[in-house]
Design a protein around this motif. Structure first.
Motif, PDB file in Angstrom:
ATOM      1  N   VAL A  99       0.839  -1.198   0.000  1.00  0.00           N
ATOM      2  CA  VAL A  99       0.000   0.000   0.000  1.00  0.00           C
ATOM      3  C   VAL A  99       0.878   1.254   0.000  1.00  0.00           C
ATOM      4  O   VAL A  99       1.958   1.258   0.594  1.00  0.00           O
ATOM      5  CB  VAL A  99      -0.901   0.002   1.268  1.00  0.00           C
ATOM      6  CG1 VAL A  99      -1.785   1.240   1.313  1.00  0.00           C
ATOM      7  CG2 VAL A  99      -1.745  -1.251   1.332  1.00  0.00           C
ATOM      8  N   ASN A 100       0.407   2.312  -0.658  1.00  0.00           N
ATOM      9  CA  ASN A 100       1.144   3.581  -0.658  1.00  0.00           C
ATOM     10  C   ASN A 100       1.401   4.073   0.750  1.00  0.00           C
ATOM     11  O   ASN A 100       0.531   3.976   1.613  1.00  0.00           O
ATOM     12  CB  ASN A 100       0.331   4.655  -1.397  1.00  0.00           C
ATOM     13  CG  ASN A 100       0.377   4.449  -2.885  1.00  0.00           C
ATOM     14  OD1 ASN A 100       1.421   4.073  -3.422  1.00  0.00           O
ATOM     15  ND2 ASN A 100      -0.740   4.667  -3.544  1.00  0.00           N
ATOM     16  N   GLY A 141       6.245   2.569   2.734  1.00  0.00           N
ATOM     17  CA  GLY A 141       7.705   2.692   2.703  1.00  0.00           C
ATOM     18  C   GLY A 141       8.332   1.905   1.564  1.00  0.00           C
ATOM     19  O   GLY A 141       9.508   1.552   1.617  1.00  0.00           O
ATOM     20  N   THR A 181       9.121   2.819  -1.663  1.00  0.00           N
ATOM     21  CA  THR A 181      10.196   3.501  -2.392  1.00  0.00           C
ATOM     22  C   THR A 181      11.460   3.578  -1.531  1.00  0.00           C
ATOM     23  O   THR A 181      12.564   3.303  -1.999  1.00  0.00           O
ATOM     24  CB  THR A 181       9.712   4.910  -2.809  1.00  0.00           C
ATOM     25  OG1 THR A 181       8.508   4.744  -3.549  1.00  0.00           O
ATOM     26  CG2 THR A 181      10.745   5.615  -3.672  1.00  0.00           C
ATOM     27  N   THR A 182      11.270   3.913  -0.271  1.00  0.00           N
ATOM     28  CA  THR A 182      12.397   3.987   0.656  1.00  0.00           C
ATOM     29  C   THR A 182      13.077   2.628   0.769  1.00  0.00           C
ATOM     30  O   THR A 182      14.313   2.537   0.772  1.00  0.00           O
ATOM     31  CB  THR A 182      11.883   4.436   2.049  1.00  0.00           C
ATOM     32  OG1 THR A 182      11.088   5.603   1.876  1.00  0.00           O
ATOM     33  CG2 THR A 182      13.017   4.713   3.002  1.00  0.00           C
ATOM     34  N   LYS A 199      16.955   1.689  -0.029  1.00  0.00           N
ATOM     35  CA  LYS A 199      17.839   1.087   0.989  1.00  0.00           C
ATOM     36  C   LYS A 199      18.367  -0.260   0.513  1.00  0.00           C
ATOM     37  O   LYS A 199      19.527  -0.603   0.729  1.00  0.00           O
ATOM     38  CB  LYS A 199      17.074   0.860   2.295  1.00  0.00           C
ATOM     39  CG  LYS A 199      16.652   2.104   3.051  1.00  0.00           C
ATOM     40  CD  LYS A 199      15.838   1.597   4.249  1.00  0.00           C
ATOM     41  CE  LYS A 199      15.133   2.642   5.033  1.00  0.00           C
ATOM     42  NZ  LYS A 199      14.219   2.036   6.010  1.00  0.00           N
ATOM     43  N   GLN A 212      11.532  10.615  -6.275  1.00  0.00           N
ATOM     44  CA  GLN A 212      12.044  10.110  -4.987  1.00  0.00           C
ATOM     45  C   GLN A 212      12.972   8.908  -5.214  1.00  0.00           C
ATOM     46  O   GLN A 212      14.054   8.837  -4.636  1.00  0.00           O
ATOM     47  CB  GLN A 212      10.847   9.704  -4.140  1.00  0.00           C
ATOM     48  CG  GLN A 212      11.134   9.453  -2.681  1.00  0.00           C
ATOM     49  CD  GLN A 212       9.891   8.875  -1.994  1.00  0.00           C
ATOM     50  OE1 GLN A 212       8.760   9.144  -2.396  1.00  0.00           O
ATOM     51  NE2 GLN A 212      10.103   8.082  -0.963  1.00  0.00           N
ATOM     52  N   LYS A 237       9.211   0.683   9.576  1.00  0.00           N
ATOM     53  CA  LYS A 237       8.870   1.584  10.693  1.00  0.00           C
ATOM     54  C   LYS A 237       8.813   0.854  12.033  1.00  0.00           C
ATOM     55  O   LYS A 237       8.079   1.268  12.932  1.00  0.00           O
ATOM     56  CB  LYS A 237       7.559   2.334  10.403  1.00  0.00           C
ATOM     57  CG  LYS A 237       7.568   2.970   9.005  1.00  0.00           C
ATOM     58  CD  LYS A 237       6.377   3.846   8.745  1.00  0.00           C
ATOM     59  CE  LYS A 237       6.277   4.158   7.241  1.00  0.00           C
ATOM     60  NZ  LYS A 237       5.155   4.980   6.883  1.00  0.00           N
ATOM     61  N   ASP A 281      11.004   0.972  14.030  1.00  0.00           N
ATOM     62  CA  ASP A 281      11.594   1.923  14.976  1.00  0.00           C
ATOM     63  C   ASP A 281      10.525   2.820  15.593  1.00  0.00           C
ATOM     64  O   ASP A 281      10.749   3.429  16.627  1.00  0.00           O
ATOM     65  CB  ASP A 281      12.626   2.808  14.261  1.00  0.00           C
ATOM     66  CG  ASP A 281      12.026   3.495  13.024  1.00  0.00           C
ATOM     67  OD1 ASP A 281      11.498   2.783  12.157  1.00  0.00           O
ATOM     68  OD2 ASP A 281      12.082   4.739  12.958  1.00  0.00           O
ATOM     69  N   LEU A 295      14.140   0.185   9.898  1.00  0.00           N
ATOM     70  CA  LEU A 295      14.353   0.685  11.259  1.00  0.00           C
ATOM     71  C   LEU A 295      14.569   2.189  11.296  1.00  0.00           C
ATOM     72  O   LEU A 295      15.123   2.721  12.249  1.00  0.00           O
ATOM     73  CB  LEU A 295      15.565  -0.023  11.874  1.00  0.00           C
ATOM     74  CG  LEU A 295      15.425  -1.545  12.002  1.00  0.00           C
ATOM     75  CD1 LEU A 295      16.774  -2.197  12.217  1.00  0.00           C
ATOM     76  CD2 LEU A 295      14.471  -1.880  13.134  1.00  0.00           C
ATOM     77  N   GLY A 296      14.174   2.873  10.223  1.00  0.00           N
ATOM     78  CA  GLY A 296      14.335   4.322  10.188  1.00  0.00           C
ATOM     79  C   GLY A 296      14.297   4.806   8.754  1.00  0.00           C
ATOM     80  O   GLY A 296      14.162   4.010   7.824  1.00  0.00           O
ATOM     81  N   GLU A 297      14.411   6.131   8.586  1.00  0.00           N
ATOM     82  CA  GLU A 297      14.285   6.709   7.252  1.00  0.00           C
ATOM     83  C   GLU A 297      15.608   6.799   6.502  1.00  0.00           C
ATOM     84  O   GLU A 297      15.635   7.117   5.324  1.00  0.00           O
ATOM     85  CB  GLU A 297      13.663   8.096   7.367  1.00  0.00           C
ATOM     86  CG  GLU A 297      12.253   8.058   7.912  1.00  0.00           C
ATOM     87  CD  GLU A 297      11.622   9.438   7.961  1.00  0.00           C
ATOM     88  OE1 GLU A 297      11.006   9.835   6.964  1.00  0.00           O
ATOM     89  OE2 GLU A 297      11.780  10.106   8.995  1.00  0.00           O
TER      90      GLU A 297
HETATM   91  P1  GDP Z   1       5.679   4.400  -0.447  1.00  0.00           P
HETATM   92  O1  GDP Z   1       4.516   5.293  -0.774  1.00  0.00           O
HETATM   93  O2  GDP Z   1       5.214   3.045  -0.013  1.00  0.00           O
HETATM   94  O3  GDP Z   1       6.687   4.327  -1.537  1.00  0.00           O
HETATM   95  O4  GDP Z   1       6.376   5.008   0.853  1.00  0.00           O
HETATM   96  P2  GDP Z   1       7.707   5.890   1.023  1.00  0.00           P
HETATM   97  O5  GDP Z   1       8.895   5.075   0.721  1.00  0.00           O
HETATM   98  O6  GDP Z   1       7.537   7.182   0.316  1.00  0.00           O
HETATM   99  O7  GDP Z   1       7.696   6.109   2.600  1.00  0.00           O
HETATM  100  C1  GDP Z   1       6.659   6.825   3.267  1.00  0.00           C
HETATM  101  C2  GDP Z   1       7.257   7.516   4.491  1.00  0.00           C
HETATM  102  O8  GDP Z   1       7.692   6.538   5.432  1.00  0.00           O
HETATM  103  C3  GDP Z   1       8.492   8.350   4.164  1.00  0.00           C
HETATM  104  O9  GDP Z   1       8.435   9.538   4.926  1.00  0.00           O
HETATM  105  C4  GDP Z   1       9.651   7.470   4.617  1.00  0.00           C
HETATM  106  O10 GDP Z   1      10.789   8.215   4.971  1.00  0.00           O
HETATM  107  C5  GDP Z   1       9.039   6.763   5.804  1.00  0.00           C
HETATM  108  N1  GDP Z   1       9.689   5.462   6.099  1.00  0.00           N
HETATM  109  C6  GDP Z   1       9.913   4.429   5.255  1.00  0.00           C
HETATM  110  N2  GDP Z   1      10.495   3.387   5.901  1.00  0.00           N
HETATM  111  C7  GDP Z   1      10.641   3.761   7.198  1.00  0.00           C
HETATM  112  C8  GDP Z   1      11.171   3.108   8.388  1.00  0.00           C
HETATM  113  O11 GDP Z   1      11.628   1.971   8.399  1.00  0.00           O
HETATM  114  N3  GDP Z   1      11.134   3.851   9.535  1.00  0.00           N
HETATM  115  C9  GDP Z   1      10.629   5.119   9.577  1.00  0.00           C
HETATM  116  N4  GDP Z   1      10.617   5.733  10.759  1.00  0.00           N
HETATM  117  N5  GDP Z   1      10.110   5.736   8.499  1.00  0.00           N
HETATM  118  C10 GDP Z   1      10.129   5.079   7.320  1.00  0.00           C
END
Ligand code: GDP
Length: 299
Positions: free
Chosen positions: A108-109, A112, A114-115, A119, A146, A252, A254, A278-280
């Motif tokens: 789901v959007n 995380g 893309t992040t 990583k 992104q 997330k 964390d 575990l973080g951004e």
């Molecule tokens: P997408 O829409 O599924 O591609 O989600 P994104 O990758 O854009 O992430 C959405 C938000 O969650 C962003 O602000 C990321 O920085 C944050 N995020 C992603 N993974 C983690 C994580 O493991 N820990 C934390 N705290 N934030 C995360």
């Protein structure tokens, strides 16, 4: 890995400590068992796994309380068992038969995805792998930018299409690029539109079919936001119904004290958790290790 423990311990400690305190009482009476159940369910472990765990603990501990260290040992063993250490959590990210491995990242959007792709690319590049990224999330306007930013940061190419373009054609192009560059891995980011189950099935199905014209899909990683609890689990279930998921990424972790969700998602979906977020930051992705996870809970 040391970081996994430190990160998790900061937010997760309450679950393990709470359970330990309850189990180390002089007398573990009915009330204490109820408290143990509540603690587990509150931590998103899920009802069935909670009942199973409590049943096993009950037979091992019975009415008399056990000393702190012994309780810790029993709890540790039973929690590890619950996370199922026997599952294969390795990532299929090696070239085979002159083809790059293909990893499809779905969910789901906002969970995380893309992040996670960024990583993961970093982890693989650090292992000297040649990586290509595919920006097939055409739903969210900024997603391709992104991803490209992540790509530049990590030093890998991002294949993207025109705005609002067809995700399947971008996925196809990224795999084609990966084949041309003799890449080890192509990681494809997808859109997580959960409009209707049929719509999702059509879209992800098409992306997968189109990729399979030129390469095999080796991993379908489903990204789940650990902070969304049972709701996230319900959404994840829809994805698991429309595409064969090979691994889960729990992001997330964390940001929640409810680490029990690891147990619940794995049980519910029948797929191993392979990675945790575990973080951004770029280094905040770790392989999931049941023993280390449980030790972090009990730290
Ligand atoms: P997408 O829409 O599924 O591609 O989600 P994104 O990758 O854009 O992430 C959405 C938000 O969650 C962003 O602000 C990321 O920085 C944050 N995020 C992603 N993974 C983690 C994580 O493991 N820990 C934390 N705290 N934030 C995360």
């Amino acid at each position: 890995m040391v970081r996994l423990r430190a990160r998790l311990a900061r937010s997760q400690g309450s679950l393990g400590k709470g359970l330990l305190a309850l189990l180390s009482r002089d007398k573990v009476d009915e009330e204490a068992w109820e408290d143990i159940e509540t603690t587990l369910i509150t931590a998103d472990v899920g009802v069935t796994p909670t009942q199973e765990l409590v049943e096993r603990l009950r037979t091992r501990i019975r009415v008399e309380g056990v000393g702190g260290e012994q309780a810790r040992q029993i709890l540790r063993e039973e929690l590890i068992e619950l996370v199922n250490p026997a599952l294969d959590r390795s990532l299929k990210v090696s070239r085979k038969e002159a083809q790059p491995a293909v990893v499809l990242v779905v969910g789901v959007n906002g969970t995380g995805k893309t992040t996670t792709v960024g990583k993961l690319a970093r982890v693989l590049v650090a292992e000297d792998k040649h990586v290509v990224l595919g920006a097939a999330d055409t739903f969210r306007a900024a997603a391709a930018d992104q991803l490209q930013t992540w790509g530049e940061r990590v030093g890998v190419r991002t294949v993207r299409g025109a705005e609002g373009g067809d995700p399947a054609s971008i996925a196809f192009d990224s795999v084609k690029q990966g084949i041309e560059e003799e890449a080890d891995v192509v990681i494809v980011d997808t859109a997580g539109r959960l409009h209707t189950k049929t719509g999702l099935m059509d879209e992800l199905g098409k992306v997968k079919r189109v990729i399979e014209k030129s390469a095999e899909v080796d991993e379908v990683l489903l990204v789940i936001d650990a902070t969304t609890g049972q709701n996230g689990l319900t959404q994840a279930r829809v994805f698991a119904e429309v595409i064969d998921v090979t691994g889960l990424v729990l992001t997330k972790l964390d940001g929640t004290a409810k680490g029990g969700i690891v147990i619940a998602v794995q049980r519910e979906l029948g797929v191993p958790v392979k990675l945790v977020g575990l973080g951004e930051g770029p280094d905040d992705l770790a392989p999931f290790d049941p023993e280390q996870f449980v030790d972090a809970l009990l730290d």
